[in-house]
Design a protein around this motif. Sequence first.
Motif, short mmCIF file in Angstrom:
data_model
loop_
_atom_site.label_atom_id
_atom_site.label_comp_id
_atom_site.label_asym_id
_atom_site.label_seq_id
_atom_site.Cartn_x
_atom_site.Cartn_y
_atom_site.Cartn_z
N LYS A 1 -29.65 62.86 -62.37
CA LYS A 1 -29.96 62.16 -61.12
C LYS A 1 -28.78 62.18 -60.13
O LYS A 1 -28.94 62.57 -58.98
CB LYS A 1 -30.36 60.69 -61.41
CG LYS A 1 -31.55 60.55 -62.34
CD LYS A 1 -31.94 59.12 -62.57
CE LYS A 1 -30.88 58.28 -63.28
NZ LYS A 1 -30.58 58.70 -64.66
N SER A 2 -27.61 61.77 -60.60
CA SER A 2 -26.45 61.72 -59.69
C SER A 2 -26.07 63.13 -59.24
O SER A 2 -25.67 63.33 -58.08
CB SER A 2 -25.25 61.07 -60.37
OG SER A 2 -25.54 59.72 -60.65
N THR A 3 -26.20 64.09 -60.15
CA THR A 3 -25.89 65.48 -59.78
C THR A 3 -26.81 65.93 -58.65
O THR A 3 -26.35 66.52 -57.67
CB THR A 3 -26.06 66.40 -61.02
OG1 THR A 3 -25.31 65.84 -62.09
CG2 THR A 3 -25.57 67.80 -60.74
N ALA B 1 -29.38 56.37 -52.29
CA ALA B 1 -28.91 55.19 -53.02
C ALA B 1 -28.90 55.52 -54.51
O ALA B 1 -29.95 55.75 -55.11
CB ALA B 1 -29.82 54.01 -52.73
N ASP B 2 -27.71 55.62 -55.07
CA ASP B 2 -27.60 55.98 -56.50
C ASP B 2 -27.48 54.71 -57.33
O ASP B 2 -26.41 54.11 -57.41
CB ASP B 2 -26.39 56.90 -56.70
CG ASP B 2 -26.42 57.60 -58.05
OD1 ASP B 2 -27.32 57.28 -58.86
OD2 ASP B 2 -25.56 58.46 -58.30
N GLU B 3 -28.57 54.31 -57.92
CA GLU B 3 -28.65 53.08 -58.71
C GLU B 3 -28.08 51.88 -57.97
O GLU B 3 -27.12 51.24 -58.44
CB GLU B 3 -27.96 53.27 -60.06
CG GLU B 3 -28.60 54.43 -60.80
CD GLU B 3 -28.30 54.42 -62.27
OE1 GLU B 3 -28.17 53.33 -62.84
OE2 GLU B 3 -28.23 55.51 -62.86
N PRO B 4 -28.66 51.57 -56.81
CA PRO B 4 -28.11 50.48 -55.99
C PRO B 4 -28.22 49.11 -56.66
O PRO B 4 -27.52 48.19 -56.26
CB PRO B 4 -28.96 50.52 -54.72
CG PRO B 4 -30.24 51.15 -55.14
CD PRO B 4 -29.88 52.14 -56.21
MG LIG Z 1 -25.97 58.69 -62.36
#
Ligand SMILES: [Mg+2]
Length: 247
Positions: A52-54, A173-176
């Motif tokens: 996901k973050s990638t 938004a990365d795991e806000p």
């Molecule tokens: Mg991540």
Amino acid sequence: MIMTDVRNIVRVSKVTKVFKLGKVNVDALKGVDLQIAAGEYLSIMGPSGSGKSTLFNMIGGLDKPTSGKVFIDEVDIAQLDAYELAWLRCRKIGYIFQTFNIIQVMTALENVTLPMIFGGVNNDEAVERGIKLLETVGLGDRFRHRPFELSGGQQQRVAIARALANDPAIILADEPTGNLDLKTGEEIIMLLKDLSQERNVTIISATHDIKMLDISDRVVWIRDGRVDKIEKRDQLSISVCQIEEKI
Ligand SMILES: [Mg+2]
Ligand SMILES: Nc1ncnc2c1ncn2[C@@H]1O[C@H](COP(=O)(O)OP(=O)(O)OP(=O)(O)O)[C@@H](O)[C@H]1O
């Protein structure tokens, strides 16, 4: 979201990412195709380590794919020069991170006005807009507080106000809500939803938070570097109610 607006603001085409760690290759993304419409609220769900973050870093122009392309408004971002890429990151995209990432020595207001100053807005106008944004996220009485004088949820609100500073078309938004309790997390999710509806901002949010599902236009399930399935809200095979019944 306005359903008649089918313009794709983001298009991810056959994106792979290989991280090289010494002699070991980590295939973080194994060919991801994804189209995101302007104004859409998209949740990206998937286990830890699924990519996901990638994927976020690729869409946000923070890292480059090993192969494949990312288009923002049909512009291949690999073709942008350093100046254009900086413009994209500063003006077109707002970023929100799991750990808030606001600057500790600056007040809430200074954190929010900083991207405007980078973007060339004059100081008076930046302060005026910064105050309005902090009011929008419910922090009208916290301008002069520094992060350590704010709760986690309040810090994340500052980060949201900062992400909105230059009126971006896209919020990544990365795991806000990753570091927030359930209720505060829900408030942040509703705030993002309201912003997407009021400003027609495209919101792309990675999450483990099942509460995010019910307010998303679509949910993209990522597994092991691949898109496993994409579901529209009305097709969701699970809902928050069902999950709560099972708990
Ligand atoms: Mg991540
Ligand atoms: N800079 C890096 N160098 C090497 N491997 C990396 C790097 N960044 C990520 N990875 C690897 O790539 C894979 C995907 O990581 P990523 O951070 O995208 O997962 P994620 O879905 O965001 O997970 P989480 O839910 O825990 O945040 C993982 O196996 C991770 O170990």
